[in-house]
Design a protein around this motif. Structure first.
Motif, short mmCIF file in Angstrom:
data_model
loop_
_atom_site.label_atom_id
_atom_site.label_comp_id
_atom_site.label_asym_id
_atom_site.label_seq_id
_atom_site.Cartn_x
_atom_site.Cartn_y
_atom_site.Cartn_z
N GLU A 76 0.81 -1.22 0.00
CA GLU A 76 0.00 0.00 0.00
C GLU A 76 0.85 1.27 0.00
O GLU A 76 0.38 2.33 -0.39
CB GLU A 76 -1.00 0.02 1.16
CG GLU A 76 -0.38 0.03 2.53
CD GLU A 76 -0.18 -1.35 3.13
OE1 GLU A 76 0.07 -1.43 4.34
OE2 GLU A 76 -0.28 -2.35 2.40
N THR A 79 2.70 1.12 -4.02
CA THR A 79 1.89 1.33 -5.22
C THR A 79 1.86 2.79 -5.65
O THR A 79 2.10 3.08 -6.82
CB THR A 79 0.47 0.77 -5.00
OG1 THR A 79 0.57 -0.60 -4.65
CG2 THR A 79 -0.37 0.91 -6.26
N GLU A 153 -13.43 3.14 -1.05
CA GLU A 153 -12.30 2.72 -1.88
C GLU A 153 -12.42 3.26 -3.30
O GLU A 153 -11.43 3.67 -3.90
CB GLU A 153 -12.19 1.20 -1.89
CG GLU A 153 -11.64 0.63 -0.61
CD GLU A 153 -11.58 -0.89 -0.61
OE1 GLU A 153 -12.17 -1.53 -1.50
OE2 GLU A 153 -10.92 -1.43 0.29
N THR A 154 -13.64 3.27 -3.84
CA THR A 154 -13.85 3.80 -5.18
C THR A 154 -13.57 5.30 -5.23
O THR A 154 -12.90 5.78 -6.15
CB THR A 154 -15.30 3.52 -5.64
OG1 THR A 154 -15.53 2.11 -5.59
CG2 THR A 154 -15.55 4.02 -7.04
N SER A 156 -11.60 6.95 -3.20
CA SER A 156 -10.16 7.11 -3.03
C SER A 156 -9.41 6.84 -4.33
O SER A 156 -8.51 7.60 -4.71
CB SER A 156 -9.64 6.17 -1.94
OG SER A 156 -10.20 6.48 -0.71
N ALA A 157 -9.77 5.78 -5.03
CA ALA A 157 -9.11 5.44 -6.30
C ALA A 157 -9.38 6.53 -7.34
O ALA A 157 -8.48 6.93 -8.08
CB ALA A 157 -9.59 4.08 -6.80
N PHE A 160 -7.23 9.49 -6.57
CA PHE A 160 -5.84 9.22 -6.93
C PHE A 160 -5.63 9.37 -8.43
O PHE A 160 -4.66 10.00 -8.87
CB PHE A 160 -5.45 7.81 -6.46
CG PHE A 160 -4.01 7.47 -6.71
CD1 PHE A 160 -3.01 8.07 -5.97
CD2 PHE A 160 -3.66 6.55 -7.68
CE1 PHE A 160 -1.67 7.77 -6.20
CE2 PHE A 160 -2.33 6.23 -7.91
CZ PHE A 160 -1.34 6.85 -7.18
N VAL A 161 -6.55 8.82 -9.22
CA VAL A 161 -6.46 8.96 -10.68
C VAL A 161 -6.58 10.43 -11.07
O VAL A 161 -5.84 10.92 -11.94
CB VAL A 161 -7.54 8.09 -11.37
CG1 VAL A 161 -7.64 8.42 -12.85
CG2 VAL A 161 -7.24 6.62 -11.17
#
Length: 177
Positions: A76, A79, A153-154, A156-157, A160-161
């Motif tokens: 974690e 990545t 989580e979605t 957060s992802a 990040f993107v």
């Protein structure tokens, strides 16, 4: 001091209910010191293998520190560093293709943005110490999707993107003369 009051580092102490924060560097140093100080046999062969890998990587012109960090940091933490490295690689390729002052400007803007994100992340992590203050209440900072693992989580992802896209766009954007 606030972080030390609010969290445990490395491994959970028996009976301590505070959240445990990963501390890979401290944990590896603790393991090394305990091994040396306990008069237990130390696997010197592993140190030798590590030294040989380092020498081989350096002879091949590859950065051995990056390899070493990848070996002991948890996934974690690795990545985002891997994604950042890939982004830096592609920004370097883009700056080489553009060339000249514009190419150098792309590289410089990328470094500045990445440095700002790193500093911001470090400062935000320090805010974790607020949990040690008596006025802290978790309900005050909870977002509506906090209790839903898949949604958080979605989100957060996606964030990040979005940060990666922002960094790319701002780095390759031409400066106004």
């Amino acid at each position: 001091m606030l972080l030390a009051r609010a969290f445990q580092f490395g491994e959970a102490a028996q009976g301590d209910l505070r959240q445990v924060l990963a501390a890979p560097q401290a944990s590896i140093m603790k393991a090394l010191v305990e091994g040396f100080m306990s008069h237990q046999p130390v696997a010197y062969a592993l140190f030798g293998v590590g030294a040989m890998i380092t020498i081989a990587l350096e002879m091949l012109g590859q950065p051995s520190l990056i390899f070493a960090l990848g070996m002991y940091l948890p996934l974690e933490l690795n990545t985002p560093a891997l994604v950042g490295g890939a982004l830096a690689h592609f920004l370097d390729k883009k700056s080489e293709a553009v060339g000249g002052d514009d190419g150098r400007s792309i590289r410089e803007r990328g470094v500045i943005i990445a440095s700002g994100l790193m500093a911001g992340g470090a400062l935000a992590a320090c805010w974790g110490g607020v949990a040690a203050l008596p006025v802290y209440k978790e309900e005050l900072i909870k977002l509506p999707f906090y209790d839903s693992l898949s949604i958080s989580e979605t989100v957060s992802a996606a964030m990040f993107v979005a940060l990666c896209v922002y960094m790319w766009i701002r780095s390759v954007k031409k400066t106004e003369a």
